[in-house]
Scaffold this motif. Structure first.
Motif, PDB file in Angstrom:
ATOM      1  N   PRO A 175       0.803  -1.231   0.000  1.00  0.00           N
ATOM      2  CA  PRO A 175       0.000   0.000   0.000  1.00  0.00           C
ATOM      3  C   PRO A 175       0.833   1.276   0.000  1.00  0.00           C
ATOM      4  CG  PRO A 175      -0.896  -1.588   1.557  1.00  0.00           C
ATOM      5  CD  PRO A 175       0.410  -2.153   1.081  1.00  0.00           C
ATOM      6  N   ILE A 200       1.835   1.849  -3.523  1.00  0.00           N
ATOM      7  CA  ILE A 200       0.666   2.314  -4.268  1.00  0.00           C
ATOM      8  C   ILE A 200       0.455   3.810  -4.037  1.00  0.00           C
ATOM      9  CG2 ILE A 200      -1.849   2.158  -4.454  1.00  0.00           C
ATOM     10  CD1 ILE A 200      -1.608  -0.806  -3.791  1.00  0.00           C
ATOM     11  N   VAL A 253       3.185  -6.406  -5.211  1.00  0.00           N
ATOM     12  CA  VAL A 253       1.822  -6.319  -4.705  1.00  0.00           C
ATOM     13  C   VAL A 253       1.145  -5.042  -5.203  1.00  0.00           C
ATOM     14  CG1 VAL A 253       0.460  -5.920  -2.608  1.00  0.00           C
ATOM     15  CG2 VAL A 253       2.135  -7.753  -2.672  1.00  0.00           C
ATOM     16  N   TYR A 291       0.255  -5.696  -8.736  1.00  0.00           N
ATOM     17  CA  TYR A 291      -0.821  -6.679  -8.712  1.00  0.00           C
ATOM     18  C   TYR A 291      -2.155  -6.027  -8.369  1.00  0.00           C
ATOM     19  CZ  TYR A 291      -3.457 -10.744  -6.976  1.00  0.00           C
ATOM     20  OH  TYR A 291      -4.405 -11.688  -6.751  1.00  0.00           O
ATOM     21  N   THR A 292      -2.127  -5.048  -7.487  1.00  0.00           N
ATOM     22  CA  THR A 292      -3.352  -4.398  -7.035  1.00  0.00           C
ATOM     23  C   THR A 292      -3.872  -3.375  -8.035  1.00  0.00           C
ATOM     24  OG1 THR A 292      -2.591  -4.655  -4.752  1.00  0.00           O
ATOM     25  CG2 THR A 292      -4.388  -3.105  -5.129  1.00  0.00           C
ATOM     26  N   SER A 328     -13.621 -11.851 -10.623  1.00  0.00           N
ATOM     27  CA  SER A 328     -12.246 -11.844 -10.108  1.00  0.00           C
ATOM     28  C   SER A 328     -11.670 -13.248 -10.047  1.00  0.00           C
ATOM     29  CB  SER A 328     -12.205 -11.198  -8.720  1.00  0.00           C
ATOM     30  OG  SER A 328     -13.036 -11.891  -7.815  1.00  0.00           O
ATOM     31  N   SER A 378     -14.917  -4.104   1.178  1.00  0.00           N
ATOM     32  CA  SER A 378     -13.557  -4.479   0.779  1.00  0.00           C
ATOM     33  C   SER A 378     -12.524  -3.838   1.712  1.00  0.00           C
ATOM     34  CB  SER A 378     -13.297  -4.058  -0.669  1.00  0.00           C
ATOM     35  OG  SER A 378     -13.494  -2.671  -0.836  1.00  0.00           O
ATOM     36  N   SER A 414      -9.764  -5.917   3.780  1.00  0.00           N
ATOM     37  CA  SER A 414      -8.327  -5.668   3.683  1.00  0.00           C
ATOM     38  C   SER A 414      -7.715  -5.407   5.059  1.00  0.00           C
ATOM     39  CB  SER A 414      -8.055  -4.478   2.752  1.00  0.00           C
ATOM     40  OG  SER A 414      -8.582  -3.280   3.297  1.00  0.00           O
ATOM     41  N   SER A 453      -6.063   2.557   4.797  1.00  0.00           N
ATOM     42  CA  SER A 453      -7.382   2.015   4.444  1.00  0.00           C
ATOM     43  C   SER A 453      -8.525   2.844   5.008  1.00  0.00           C
ATOM     44  CB  SER A 453      -7.511   0.572   4.954  1.00  0.00           C
ATOM     45  OG  SER A 453      -6.552  -0.259   4.348  1.00  0.00           O
ATOM     46  N   GLY A 457      -7.696  -1.746  -6.569  1.00  0.00           N
ATOM     47  CA  GLY A 457      -7.600  -3.122  -6.082  1.00  0.00           C
ATOM     48  C   GLY A 457      -8.854  -3.924  -6.310  1.00  0.00           C
ATOM     49  N   THR A 517      -8.150  -7.688  -6.245  1.00  0.00           N
ATOM     50  CA  THR A 517      -7.610  -9.026  -6.357  1.00  0.00           C
ATOM     51  C   THR A 517      -7.087  -9.466  -5.001  1.00  0.00           C
ATOM     52  OG1 THR A 517      -5.514  -8.050  -7.011  1.00  0.00           O
ATOM     53  CG2 THR A 517      -6.941  -8.830  -8.771  1.00  0.00           C
ATOM     54  N   ASN A 572      -3.828 -11.225  -3.182  1.00  0.00           N
ATOM     55  CA  ASN A 572      -2.426 -11.548  -3.459  1.00  0.00           C
ATOM     56  C   ASN A 572      -1.885 -12.602  -2.511  1.00  0.00           C
ATOM     57  OD1 ASN A 572       0.230 -11.402  -4.284  1.00  0.00           O
ATOM     58  ND2 ASN A 572       0.669 -10.125  -2.537  1.00  0.00           N
TER      59      ASN A 572
END
Length: 312
Positions: free
Chosen positions: A116, A119, A175, A178-179, A191, A252, A256, A297, A307, A309, A311
């Motif tokens: 994160p 990101i 990650v 990926y996100t 997904s 979500s 997370s 978050s 995001g 997905t 991981n």
């Protein structure tokens, strides 16, 4: 049972599912560490087998509800899926297990939680927008936590190898990729379909080099077989489904946040089962990294949401 009671039950059900999935991922990292230390299995071999088997099983299960081949009909979607498979999915999986192989499961898991932060940095650079105060605090917390985790409070006391640190930090970057990367695909397809194909493609691509079918050098035992089965089924397939199911009952963001149980479980299991030594400064560093995820978050008007997905 009234509406409020039903709502409360559903919420607690979602929380339980998310915690169960995160806990299984925490156990999975330690199972992989056990495999590396008790057999000739390498991280690349394990990743190739794990991804191919889990991806195939996931696609078989989801095929009864979705057309799993729909994504291949559009050229742009095909290209995005392949790129995601080789960079996001394979990158996150391979770097994570290489970090475990070179170090230990708790350290690798915590370093992966730096995702994160990367990101946040990515979106700040992309939109040329100075990070908010909350985001600056999160970055400082993450860097401070990483320092304590890796040094136990002293530069003279590096607790893990440079190789483990390298792969762990790269896992955090992976990650982030990926996100962020598959967001468009996840708006078009289930997904489970995207993750299933990404696992299968990523696993096949690394299998070209690892050739997992040539495993004569591995001394197969019943314990090794069960550990490998655990990593594939209970460390990949089942927690993914638990995660998806939890999203029916909670948000979500909540899911997370509950995912932070993963490094806690990984650390506890590693200390109790594998006898990994964890100092007080390392514990504090790990908590700072986990708190970073909580801070980033927290909902704030105007933040970019990414995001969707899972991981692992």
């Amino acid at each position: 049972m009234g509406k409020q009671e039903n709502k409360d039950f559903s919420r607690w059900k979602g929380i339980g599912l998310a915690l169960a999935g995160a806990s299984l991922w925490g156990f999975s990292g330690n199972a992989a560490e056990w495999i590396f230390s008790h057999s000739a299995v390498t991280a690349t071999w394990l990743v190739s087998v794990r991804m191919v088997m889990a991806g195939a099983l996931l696609l078989i299960l989801v095929s009864s509800h979705h057309n799993i081949f729909e994504v291949w009909k559009n050229k742009r979607d095909r290209i995005d899926l392949i790129i995601f498979s080789l960079t996001g999915m394979l990158g996150a999986q391979l770097t994570f297990f290489l970090s475990i192989e070179a170090g230990n499961a708790p350290t690798a898991t915590l370093l992966q939680f730096l995702g994160p932060v990367f990101i946040t940095i990515y979106f700040a650079l992309k939109f040329l927008k100075w990070p908010k105060r909350k985001e600056w605090i999160a970055v400082i917390m993450a860097l401070s936590g990483t320092f304590l985790l890796l040094t136990n409070g002293s530069l003279d006391e590096i607790t893990v190898s440079k190789e483990a640190i390298f792969w762990g930090v790269l896992s955090g970057v992976s990650v982030a990729v990926y996100t962020v990367y598959p967001v468009r695909l996840l708006k078009l397809y289930a997904s489970a379909t995207i993750v299933g194909w990404a696992m299968l493609l990523g696993g096949f691509s690394v299998s070209i080099f690892t050739q997992p079918w040539q495993a004569g050098y591995i001394d197969w035992t019943l314990s090794l077989f069960w550990m490998l089965s655990f990593v594939v089924v209970f460390g990949t397939l089942l927690p993914f489904y638990l995660y998806l199911d939890s999203l029916k009952y909670i948000t979500s963001t909540e899911t997370s946040l509950l995912g932070s149980a993963e490094p806690l479980v990984a650390t506890i299991v590693s200390v109790v089962w594998l006898g990994t030594a964890f100092g007080s400064f390392q514990t504090a560093g790990g908590m700072l990294i986990i708190l970073t995820v909580f801070l980033l978050s927290m909902p704030e008007k105007g933040l970019v949401k990414v995001g969707g997905t899972v991981n692992k």
